[in-house]
Scaffold this active site. Structure first.
Site, short mmCIF file in Angstrom:
data_model
loop_
_atom_site.label_atom_id
_atom_site.label_comp_id
_atom_site.label_asym_id
_atom_site.label_seq_id
_atom_site.Cartn_x
_atom_site.Cartn_y
_atom_site.Cartn_z
N ARG A 56 34.99 58.70 52.85
CA ARG A 56 34.25 59.60 51.95
C ARG A 56 34.63 60.80 51.84
O ARG A 56 34.98 61.13 50.53
CB ARG A 56 32.73 59.47 52.59
CG ARG A 56 31.88 58.42 52.14
CD ARG A 56 30.76 58.45 53.30
NE ARG A 56 31.47 57.86 54.34
CZ ARG A 56 32.01 56.73 54.81
NH1 ARG A 56 31.36 55.53 54.07
NH2 ARG A 56 32.39 56.19 55.75
N THR A 57 34.79 61.61 52.76
CA THR A 57 35.42 63.13 52.72
C THR A 57 36.67 63.19 51.89
O THR A 57 36.87 64.09 51.15
CB THR A 57 35.41 63.65 53.90
OG1 THR A 57 34.06 63.37 54.77
CG2 THR A 57 35.23 65.21 53.86
N LYS A 84 57.90 64.02 64.55
CA LYS A 84 59.28 64.16 65.08
C LYS A 84 59.20 65.35 66.18
O LYS A 84 60.43 65.97 66.45
CB LYS A 84 60.46 64.39 64.06
CG LYS A 84 60.46 63.22 63.02
CD LYS A 84 61.40 63.72 61.86
CE LYS A 84 61.11 62.97 60.65
NZ LYS A 84 61.78 63.57 59.38
N ARG A 106 40.79 67.88 57.93
CA ARG A 106 40.09 67.29 59.00
C ARG A 106 40.97 67.21 60.21
O ARG A 106 42.30 66.75 60.15
CB ARG A 106 39.65 65.99 58.24
CG ARG A 106 39.05 65.06 59.37
CD ARG A 106 38.33 64.04 59.12
NE ARG A 106 37.17 64.28 58.53
CZ ARG A 106 36.19 63.20 58.21
NH1 ARG A 106 36.29 61.94 58.56
NH2 ARG A 106 34.87 63.67 57.83
N HIS A 134 30.87 69.90 60.17
CA HIS A 134 31.41 69.28 58.87
C HIS A 134 30.24 70.03 57.82
O HIS A 134 29.65 69.23 57.42
CB HIS A 134 30.99 67.74 59.14
CG HIS A 134 31.32 66.86 58.33
ND1 HIS A 134 32.14 67.30 56.91
CD2 HIS A 134 31.63 65.58 58.15
CE1 HIS A 134 32.56 66.25 56.38
NE2 HIS A 134 32.29 65.35 57.08
N1 CP Z 1 30.66 61.24 56.32
C1 CP Z 1 31.99 61.05 56.56
O1 CP Z 1 32.58 62.44 57.11
O2 CP Z 1 32.64 60.11 56.17
P1 CP Z 1 34.08 59.77 56.45
O3 CP Z 1 34.54 60.13 57.88
O4 CP Z 1 34.48 58.58 55.83
O5 CP Z 1 34.79 60.93 55.57
#
Ligand code: CP
Length: 310
Positions: A56-57, A84, A106, A134
């Site tokens: 999603r993100t 590497k 992320r 998040h």
């Molecule tokens: N909600 C969410 O962060 O989903 P993903 O881990 O798929 O990005």
């Protein structure tokens, strides 16, 4: 916007959260058009730096960038020169040397996006850092609640499940409390951190009392990949005590909005029939994720910054 980066919602100003939500509604209209594109970030370059899996993100940020006409580059740690032995700092500085404007990151380590701000001048947006925060998920959750109810102040939100390992829970707590909502946490005592009430939330271990109290349930995923400490006797016991099942909901004669950040463990924290029911707004959260991330990118990269940005 008071802050230059979006690293978390702790101490994030209410006015800025409201601006993002309002702007997200404008961009949601763009997403309903036949041609879902505006030139707002034409000429800006954004790198999506993902060190951890995401559906999603990552896709939602990439779509948001394309809808705003930004140039986007996707970086995958597993196919980069990190393999590497290149350091995180060198990787970041090499990306910056290519004249980028922002990084969406992320990373499994809490604080990694803050660390990145020490090494590059570009704007940094946290797309989830380990068990820490998040913030863009919490903003899309608040956008979805605002769209459903028309207000956040005084709204009763229950967050159900593994609070200890959940960056979604922590960012939602910070954001919802800032916006005046009431928050109750519910889950096994082994998965709720001690002293969490210091953040202004309540804890109730009785799921049926929580369902009676709440306007909306935000159901969290049981994170099997972070579950190495014997926190749960079994998945079946978790489902019996805290699962949002059709049977449990049918015992409460009330309207209730069901949310889930995804990915869902169907039949564990939530029944398929509940996740797919009319009271669930889970897929609308996903659409609002694109609109909310468009708003965040637009306001951070294209909007006018205020005094004293950090
Ligand atoms: N909600 C969410 O962060 O989903 P993903 O881990 O798929 O990005």
């Amino acid at each position: 916007m008071k802050h230059r980066h979006l690293l978390g919602l702790k101490d994030y100003p209410a006015d800025d959260i409201k601006s993002i939500i309002d702007t997200a509604f404008s961009f949601k209209e763009v997403l309903e058009r036949p041609i879902k594109k505006v030139p707002s970030l034409n000429g800006k370059t954004i790198v999506n730096l993902f060190f951890e899996n995401s559906t999603r993100t990552r896709i939602s940020f990439e779509l948001a960038q394309k809808r705003l006409s930004a140039d986007t580059v996707n970086f995958s740690a597993s196919t980069s020169s990190l393999k590497k032995g290149e350091t995180f700092k060198d990787t970041a500085q090499n990306l910056e040397a290519m004249k980028i404007d922002a990084v969406v990151m992320r990373h499994p380590t809490p604080g990694a996006p803050l660390h990145l701000t020490k090494h590059i001048d570009s704007i940094v947006i946290n797309a989830g850092d380990g068990t820490h925060e998040h913030p863009t998920q919490a903003i899309l959750d608040m956008t979805s609640l605002y769209e459903k109810f028309g207000y956040l102040k005084g709204l009763k939100i229950a967050i159900i499940g593994d609070i200890s390992h959940s960056r979604v829970a922590l960012s939602n707590i910070y954001g919802l409390k800032t916006m005046g909502a009431e928050v109750t946490l519910c889950g096994p005592s082994t998965l709720i951190p001690p002293f969490i009430e210091d953040l202004g939330v309540k804890v109730n271990y009785n799921i049926d009392e929580v369902i009676d109290w709440a306007d909306a349930l935000n159901v969290l995923r049981i994170q099997r990949e972070r579950m190495h400490g014997g926190f749960l006797p079994s998945i079946r016991e978790y489902r019996n005590l805290f699962g949002i099942t059709t049977e449990r909901l049918s015992q409460h004669k009330k309207e209730l909005v069901i949310m889930h950040p995804g990915p869902i463990n169907r039949g564990v924290e939530i029944d398929s029939a509940v996740a797919d029911s009319d009271q669930a707004i889970i897929l609308n959260q996903v659409l609002n994720g694109v609109a909310s991330r468009m708003a965040i990118l637009y306001l951070l990269l294209g909007g006018k910054l205020g005094e004293g940005n950090d």
